[in-house]
Design a protein around this motif. Structure first.
Motif, PDB file in Angstrom:
ATOM      1  N   TYR A  24      45.818  62.672-132.400  1.00  0.00           N
ATOM      2  CA  TYR A  24      46.396  61.768-131.400  1.00  0.00           C
ATOM      3  C   TYR A  24      47.442  60.842-132.020  1.00  0.00           C
ATOM      4  CZ  TYR A  24      43.056  63.636-128.118  1.00  0.00           C
ATOM      5  OH  TYR A  24      42.343  64.491-127.307  1.00  0.00           O
ATOM      6  N   MET A  25      47.299  60.516-133.294  1.00  0.00           N
ATOM      7  CA  MET A  25      48.352  59.741-133.959  1.00  0.00           C
ATOM      8  C   MET A  25      49.612  60.587-134.125  1.00  0.00           C
ATOM      9  SD  MET A  25      47.523  56.645-134.163  1.00  0.00           S
ATOM     10  CE  MET A  25      48.950  56.129-135.107  1.00  0.00           C
ATOM     11  N   ALA A  26      49.450  61.879-134.403  1.00  0.00           N
ATOM     12  CA  ALA A  26      50.611  62.776-134.496  1.00  0.00           C
ATOM     13  C   ALA A  26      51.296  62.866-133.134  1.00  0.00           C
ATOM     14  CB  ALA A  26      50.182  64.163-134.976  1.00  0.00           C
ATOM     15  N   MET A  27      50.509  62.934-132.079  1.00  0.00           N
ATOM     16  CA  MET A  27      51.073  62.960-130.728  1.00  0.00           C
ATOM     17  C   MET A  27      51.771  61.630-130.420  1.00  0.00           C
ATOM     18  SD  MET A  27      48.057  64.803-128.573  1.00  0.00           S
ATOM     19  CE  MET A  27      47.727  66.551-128.701  1.00  0.00           C
ATOM     20  N   THR A  28      51.180  60.529-130.880  1.00  0.00           N
ATOM     21  CA  THR A  28      51.788  59.206-130.708  1.00  0.00           C
ATOM     22  C   THR A  28      53.154  59.162-131.377  1.00  0.00           C
ATOM     23  OG1 THR A  28      49.614  58.127-130.633  1.00  0.00           O
ATOM     24  CG2 THR A  28      51.498  56.732-131.186  1.00  0.00           C
ATOM     25  N   ALA A  29      53.224  59.689-132.585  1.00  0.00           N
ATOM     26  CA  ALA A  29      54.495  59.697-133.322  1.00  0.00           C
ATOM     27  C   ALA A  29      55.543  60.515-132.568  1.00  0.00           C
ATOM     28  CB  ALA A  29      54.283  60.254-134.730  1.00  0.00           C
ATOM     29  N   TYR A  30      55.129  61.665-132.041  1.00  0.00           N
ATOM     30  CA  TYR A  30      56.059  62.505-131.280  1.00  0.00           C
ATOM     31  C   TYR A  30      56.543  61.770-130.026  1.00  0.00           C
ATOM     32  CZ  TYR A  30      57.929  66.118-128.286  1.00  0.00           C
ATOM     33  OH  TYR A  30      58.754  66.836-127.451  1.00  0.00           O
ATOM     34  N   ALA A  31      55.607  61.193-129.269  1.00  0.00           N
ATOM     35  CA  ALA A  31      55.966  60.500-128.028  1.00  0.00           C
ATOM     36  C   ALA A  31      56.873  59.304-128.312  1.00  0.00           C
ATOM     37  CB  ALA A  31      54.705  60.060-127.282  1.00  0.00           C
ATOM     38  N   THR A  32      56.583  58.581-129.375  1.00  0.00           N
ATOM     39  CA  THR A  32      57.431  57.446-129.753  1.00  0.00           C
ATOM     40  C   THR A  32      58.850  57.925-130.052  1.00  0.00           C
ATOM     41  OG1 THR A  32      55.544  56.223-130.628  1.00  0.00           O
ATOM     42  CG2 THR A  32      57.727  55.556-131.406  1.00  0.00           C
ATOM     43  N   HIS A  33      58.944  58.995-130.822  1.00  0.00           N
ATOM     44  CA  HIS A  33      60.253  59.553-131.174  1.00  0.00           C
ATOM     45  C   HIS A  33      61.026  59.982-129.930  1.00  0.00           C
ATOM     46  CE1 HIS A  33      63.068  62.730-132.532  1.00  0.00           C
ATOM     47  NE2 HIS A  33      63.259  61.875-133.522  1.00  0.00           N
ATOM     48  N   GLU A  34      60.316  60.467-128.920  1.00  0.00           N
ATOM     49  CA  GLU A  34      60.953  60.945-127.691  1.00  0.00           C
ATOM     50  C   GLU A  34      61.228  59.823-126.689  1.00  0.00           C
ATOM     51  OE1 GLU A  34      62.032  64.198-127.127  1.00  0.00           O
ATOM     52  OE2 GLU A  34      61.586  64.283-129.280  1.00  0.00           O
ATOM     53  N   GLY A  35      60.859  58.590-127.033  1.00  0.00           N
ATOM     54  CA  GLY A  35      61.099  57.452-126.146  1.00  0.00           C
ATOM     55  C   GLY A  35      60.058  57.294-125.052  1.00  0.00           C
TER      56      GLY A  35
END
Length: 171
Positions: A24-35
């Motif tokens: 879920y932290m990896a998903m958080t990083a992806y979502a953050t990067h995507e705005g």
């Protein structure tokens, strides 16, 4: 005292719960990067929740006189392609965790470890909620389709989620 089979199974579950937090932290990083800051918030809260699950198992093993053995954590994926893909992965992962919890219940029942069966009921109930939450978001994403403004509103809504540790947890 925990029987060896139960203790080993719970140690593997601790590993799975920590991996869940890591995923879920990896998903958080992806979502953050995507705005997708709201989605990132929702996923970060989910990561915190998964870590408390690992700690709940950790504390239980210690309470029962067992020994916690921390196992290696696999690297999670880092690219999720889209918001619907994220939540499809969340649902798939939560269904997998449900199968692990159900397997733990089976082992505890086979070993006639009634205290562990009782403790695991909290997780059985929690997994129903986890799957329902992922399904709810996926259903909303299906209704939205490719409407960017509505997707923005959902992302904003997901940003309101707040982590609240369970009252019976000492962190």
């Amino acid at each position: 005292m925990l029987k060896e089979k139960v203790e080993n199974s719970i140690n593997r579950q601790i590993q799975a719960e920590v991996y869940s937090s890591y995923l879920y932290m990896a998903m958080t990083a992806y979502a953050t990067h995507e705005g997708l800051t709201g989605t990132a918030n929702w996923l970060k809260v989910q990561a915190q929740e998964e870590l408390t699950h690992a700690l709940r198992f950790y504390q239980y093993v210690n309470q029962r006189g067992g020994r916690v053995i921390l196992l290696p954590i696999e690297q999670p994926p880092s690219d999720f392609h889209s918001m619907p893909a994220i939540f499809e992965a969340v649902l798939k992962h939560e269904e997998y965790v449900t199968s692990l919890i159900n397997g733990l219940v089976d082992i505890a029942q086979e070993e006639k470890d009634h205290a562990t069966v009782q403790m695991l009921q909290w997780f059985v109930t929690e997994q129903v909620e986890e799957e329902a939450n992922a399904n709810d978001i996926l259903n909303r994403l299906k209704l939205i389709g490719k409407d960017g403004s509505t997707l923005f509103m959902l992302d904003k809504d997901l940003g309101t989620r707040v982590f609240t540790p369970p009252p019976d947890m000492v962190i």
